[in-house]
Design a protein around this motif. Structure first.
Motif, mmCIF file in Angstrom:
data_model
loop_
_atom_site.group_PDB
_atom_site.id
_atom_site.type_symbol
_atom_site.label_atom_id
_atom_site.label_comp_id
_atom_site.label_asym_id
_atom_site.label_seq_id
_atom_site.Cartn_x
_atom_site.Cartn_y
_atom_site.Cartn_z
ATOM 1 N N ALA A 603 33.797 29.231 39.273
ATOM 2 C CA ALA A 603 34.626 28.747 39.966
ATOM 3 C C ALA A 603 36.203 29.485 39.542
ATOM 4 C CB ALA A 603 34.739 27.644 38.893
ATOM 5 N N GLY A 604 36.839 29.655 40.266
ATOM 6 C CA GLY A 604 38.257 29.389 40.098
ATOM 7 C C GLY A 604 38.264 30.720 40.057
ATOM 8 N N ASP A 605 37.368 31.747 40.748
ATOM 9 C CA ASP A 605 37.624 33.611 41.904
ATOM 10 C C ASP A 605 38.079 33.529 42.667
ATOM 11 O OD1 ASP A 605 35.923 34.033 39.183
ATOM 12 O OD2 ASP A 605 34.309 34.957 40.536
ATOM 13 N N ALA A 662 34.811 49.542 39.129
ATOM 14 C CA ALA A 662 35.769 50.204 38.324
ATOM 15 C C ALA A 662 35.725 48.822 37.133
ATOM 16 C CB ALA A 662 37.536 50.164 38.811
ATOM 17 N N GLY A 663 34.670 47.112 37.659
ATOM 18 C CA GLY A 663 34.622 46.004 37.340
ATOM 19 C C GLY A 663 35.864 44.823 38.138
ATOM 20 N N PRO A 720 39.495 35.903 37.787
ATOM 21 C CA PRO A 720 41.194 36.199 37.839
ATOM 22 C C PRO A 720 42.237 36.762 36.966
ATOM 23 C CG PRO A 720 40.504 33.388 37.926
ATOM 24 C CD PRO A 720 39.120 34.583 37.203
ATOM 25 N N GLU A 721 41.315 36.940 35.829
ATOM 26 C CA GLU A 721 41.870 38.352 34.790
ATOM 27 C C GLU A 721 41.501 39.840 35.803
ATOM 28 O OE1 GLU A 721 36.615 37.581 33.354
ATOM 29 O OE2 GLU A 721 39.164 36.455 34.885
ATOM 30 N N GLN A 722 40.918 39.714 36.837
ATOM 31 C CA GLN A 722 40.935 40.987 37.262
ATOM 32 C C GLN A 722 41.774 40.932 38.607
ATOM 33 O OE1 GLN A 722 39.527 43.387 35.809
ATOM 34 N NE2 GLN A 722 38.894 42.736 34.532
ATOM 35 N N GLU A 723 42.578 40.526 38.872
ATOM 36 C CA GLU A 723 42.974 39.970 40.443
ATOM 37 C C GLU A 723 44.804 40.713 39.821
ATOM 38 O OE1 GLU A 723 44.449 37.519 43.583
ATOM 39 O OE2 GLU A 723 42.957 35.862 41.761
ATOM 40 N N ARG A 727 44.741 43.574 42.224
ATOM 41 C CA ARG A 727 45.966 43.207 43.516
ATOM 42 C C ARG A 727 46.912 45.489 43.911
ATOM 43 N NH1 ARG A 727 48.105 39.116 46.275
ATOM 44 N NH2 ARG A 727 47.144 37.627 45.436
ATOM 45 N N ALA A 728 47.057 45.858 42.589
ATOM 46 C CA ALA A 728 47.406 47.238 42.517
ATOM 47 C C ALA A 728 46.349 48.086 42.587
ATOM 48 C CB ALA A 728 47.888 47.293 41.073
ATOM 49 N N ALA A 729 45.507 48.462 43.128
ATOM 50 C CA ALA A 729 44.226 48.622 43.865
ATOM 51 C C ALA A 729 44.916 48.788 45.084
ATOM 52 C CB ALA A 729 42.904 48.742 43.574
#
Length: 789
Positions: A603-605, A662-663, A720-723, A727-729
């Motif tokens: 949840a939260g993704d 890249a995970g 969330p920690e990968q967003e 976005r940069a990718a």
């Protein structure tokens, strides 16, 4: 030498039985310089059948791309082989067993599995996985229920007993398959020999050795049977269906792999379609040599068999080897230890001939090249433009649909139908619904290498264990992925676009799992090519397959062509199947840590859509034409399928694979049947989590946003920690990879979709799951999935 004489049999009747024409007979007489005897005519009948020589499709197959940096063996051998790197090579192939399964579903499907496994281990590869692509008529008809239950049981029986996991596949339903189900089996294997074992005969004087089971009268005329349409009289052809023994095949696998590693076998060919005739003639023709075969030495299970019966029997679990001279006795002893038959039945000749002896006399003598090379081609005129009945579908437009609104849903004559109700209808469609009832009957974890359970990802993934020399304790970090795909509805309405979409979806499924697509094996299931429409469908589908395989760098290593898939109805009309070019594709997973499933993570993704944007209502890459929604909800099989943007497919899939490696991606699921709404529901069902989405508020019908179909679209979730990195990718990819954030994964187990602040649908995940999982069991009269086998 067989002397020239007047045939002692009725030529017209024999030609009818063998599926040959008078023109074929005249050509046989020309090649032999005399009239054939009955056994020889049978040999030509099976070798010149569509099943063996592709006399209708061969010119079309030549356009396929067949080479690439990883291709080690392409079309022409028992299976294709690709280089996986790190010393590992993968053999893979797909084959059909449609007509046998129609008249004897259990044995027809079981022996289809056995046959494709032999194609794999004949190359020197250990089978590691099975997949299948199945098509049946509607389950409301008890005949189709019986066919499906028999086919699934046959696949389960053979695969489970032989100890090869069935890890993936597809099942679809349509009235066109009512009298002619499709049973396509695909197998993968890892090479265990230093050299790939090929089939061309080598070494004049070398002994020809028969190993495996005995030869009986089962399977007589199977190749010819597979090359004609089905009729009520096809029930009389039940003897053409072979009977398989998976436990014997398990011994055959082990004995063959041992023998191949010894170096004693210099050529090998399994005895599948056309049995001894095919194996002898193809080995001789490919080697540019000849073979003499003594039928008195062939292990037989029945007394009094004629040369015709020996040569055309398709008894299962049999192989033919050319063995290095002087090594035949140790080799045969190896097979006898496994409880198998083994006998020297002939020798390799200098002259290019297949000579068959029986009772001390020559029973048949035919130039090998006359049987297997330069076989006849049926020439067809290709229509200059699509058939009128096809073009009529292309004029359909979304303007013909009833009015639709956000809250009101779909305004039908019987009243409004909410968008949640529409979604449930689609999830209840057996083609879309869960196939758990099917795959729970298969042992998908035997060999302990299955990484993703069926239904867990868009493609099956099997780990690649390090080679023995690398040490038993080495960790398996790589895997091979595989999938089978065909949007038969699309192919029926536009064979070129539909075939392109089949390749694109197969590659997309592999990419969603995190695998690099490598190569294709295809099974072209089509109706009769003798009609103008039938041949046009076949030709256009081959064109679409070729274009897509070239664009996505997935060469074709081989496959199977199955024509005349149609049923003669009691009133004399022919019911053709939907043309169904099944694409089997394999891919390489470079790191198993990053294998990605379709279930939401947490949840939260954030939920993102990659590919063709939702708001582009005028885009021909996306639409309701030819969609499941149009057929299931509106009862209309019409419209032109969306155009697959192959360049965009490559860009989106390449970006997705990089992001997975890249995970950055927690889950990935492609959009196919049922569009966005069905993909969302499947991700919710797989995870038990909910989702809340806000769709674009621009112009366009709500049903187009929810249920439109089209390629190059993938639903992903991002933690969330990968967003920020995600976005940069995306920013670095730029306009080449369209992407839009649609919503978020929720913990409240509800799928909620709104547009412009107005609700479109809100359904509990448990309601979605119940509908999705019970659709097939309910139609079969079962309370739920069968117990695990």
């Amino acid at each position: 030498m067989v002397s020239a004489s007047t045939p002692s049999f009725s030529v017209p009747e024999a030609l009818r039985k063998e599926g040959l024409s008078q023109g074929d007979y005249d050509e046989i007489v020309r090649r032999l310089g005399r009239a054939p005897n009955r056994a020889e005519l049978g040999m030509f009948g099976v070798m010149w059948s569509e099943h063996c020589c592709y006399r209708n499709s061969r010119p079309l197959l030549g356009q396929f791309p067949t080479t690439g940096p990883r291709i080690l063996v392409g079309p022409g051998e028992n299976a294709g082989v690709v280089d996986l790197g790190e010393g590992q090579r993968l053999a893979f192939k797909i084959e059909s067993h449609n007509h046998p399964s129609a008249v004897e579903p259990f044995q027809g499907a079981a022996t289809g599995v056995g046959g494709i496994l032999r194609d794999i281990f004949t190359m020197g590869a250990r089978p590691i996985a099975l997949l299948n692509a199945l098509r049946f008529g509607p389950l409301e008809d008890e005949r189709n229920v019986g066919l499906m239950e028999g086919v699934v049981a046959g696949i389960a029986h053979y695969g489970n007993c032989v100890g090869v996991p069935t890890v993936g596949g597809e099942v679809a339903f349509d009235p066109s398959y009512g009298g002619n189900p499709l049973v396509n089996a695909m197998a993968l294997g890892l090479m265990e020999t230093d050299d790939i074992v090929c089939s061309g005969a080598v070494g004049v004087g070398n002994p020809v050795v028969y190993v495996g089971s005995t030869t009986g009268r089962d399977g007589m005329g199977g190749a010819s049977f597979a090359s004609a349409e089905l009729t009520e009289a096809s029930l009389d052809d039940r003897p053409a269906v072979q009977v398989g023994d998976p436990f014997l095949e398990k011994g055959l696998i082990e004995a063959c792999l041992e023998a191949f590693q010894s170096g004693d076998v210099v050529a090998a060919q399994d005895m599948g379609a056309a049995g001894l005739t095919c194996s002898c003639s193809e080995m001789a023709a490919k080697g540019g040599l000849g073979i003499e075969l003594d039928l008195d030495r062939v292990p037989a299970r029945e007394a009094g068999m004629s040369a015709y019966e020996f040569l055309l029997s398709e008894s299962q679990e049999r192989m033919l080897f050319v063995v290095a001279a002087g090594r035949e006795e140790p080799l045969m002893e190896r097979f006898r230890r496994w409880g198998l038959q083994a006998a020297v039945v002939g020798r390799v000749l200098q002259e290019n001939v297949v000579r068959v002896l029986q009772h001390g006399a020559v029973a048949a003598e035919v130039p090998a090249s006359a049987l297997a090379d330069d076989t006849p081609i049926n020439h067809h005129e290709l229509l200059a433009e699509p058939p009128a009945e096809i073009q009529a579908h292309w004029t359909w437009s979304e303007a013909e649909l009833p009015p639709a609104s956000n809250a009101g849903g779909l305004e039908l004559a019987a009243g409004a139908l909410g968008w949640g109700d529409v979604l449930l209808r689609l999830l209840d469609d057996p083609t879309i619904a869960s196939k758990r009832w099917v795959y729970r009957q298969y042992d998908h974890q035997v060999q302990a290498n299955t990484v993703v359970l069926p239904g867990g990802a868009d493609a099956a993934v099997v780990r690649l264990r390090p080679q023995q020399g690398e040490g038993a304790m080495a960790a398996a970090t790589r895997g091979v992925a595989a999938t089978v795909d065909c949007p038969n509805r699309w192919v029926a309405l536009d064979p070129e676009r539909g075939a392109m979409a089949a390749v694109a979806e197969a590659a997309r499924n592999l990419s969603c799992a995190g695998a690099e697509p490598l190569a294709v094996t295809d099974n072209l299931n089509f109706p009769s090519p003798d009609t103008a429409t039938g041949y046009w469908q076949l030709a256009m589908a081959c064109r679409g397959l070729s274009a897509a395989c070239s664009a996505l760098a997935t060469p074709v290593t081989g496959g199977n062509v199955s024509l005349y898939n149609e049923t003669r109805l009691p009133d004399g009309r022919m019911q053709p199947i939907h043309p169904t070019p099944v694409v089997g594709m394999v891919g390489l997973v470079h790191d198993l840590v990053h294998v990605t499933g379709l279930a939401w993570g947490q949840a939260g993704d954030a939920i993102w859509l990659l590919g063709v944007p939702l708001q582009e209502s005028g885009d021909e890459r996306l639409g309701l034409g030819a969609s499941s929604y149009l057929e299931v909800v509106h009862g209309r099989l019409t419209g032109r399928p969306p155009l697959t943007d192959l360049a965009l497919e490559g860009q989106v899939q390449g970006f997705l694979r990089q992001a997975i490696a890249a995970g950055l991606v927690r889950s990935a699921h492609d959009l196919s049947d049922g569009g966005l709404a069905v993909a969302l529901a499947e991700a919710c069902i797989a995870s038990g989590l909910g989702a809340a989405l806000e769709l674009p508020a621009g112009a366009g019908r709500p049903d187009r946003l929810l249920f439109a179909e089209g390629g190059a679209r993938v639903l992903v979730s991002v933690a969330p920690e990968q967003e920020a990195a995600w976005r940069a990718a995306l920013a670095e990819a730029g306009e080449a990879v369209p992407a839009e954030r649609l919503g978020v994964v929720t913990a409240d187990s509800r799928l909620v979709v709104a547009r412009g602040g107005e609700p479109l649908l809100a359904l509990a995940v448990e309601q979605l799951r119940h509908t999705y999982e019970q659709a097939i069991p309910a139609r079969l009269g079962k309370a739920g999935p069968p117990p695990d086998r």
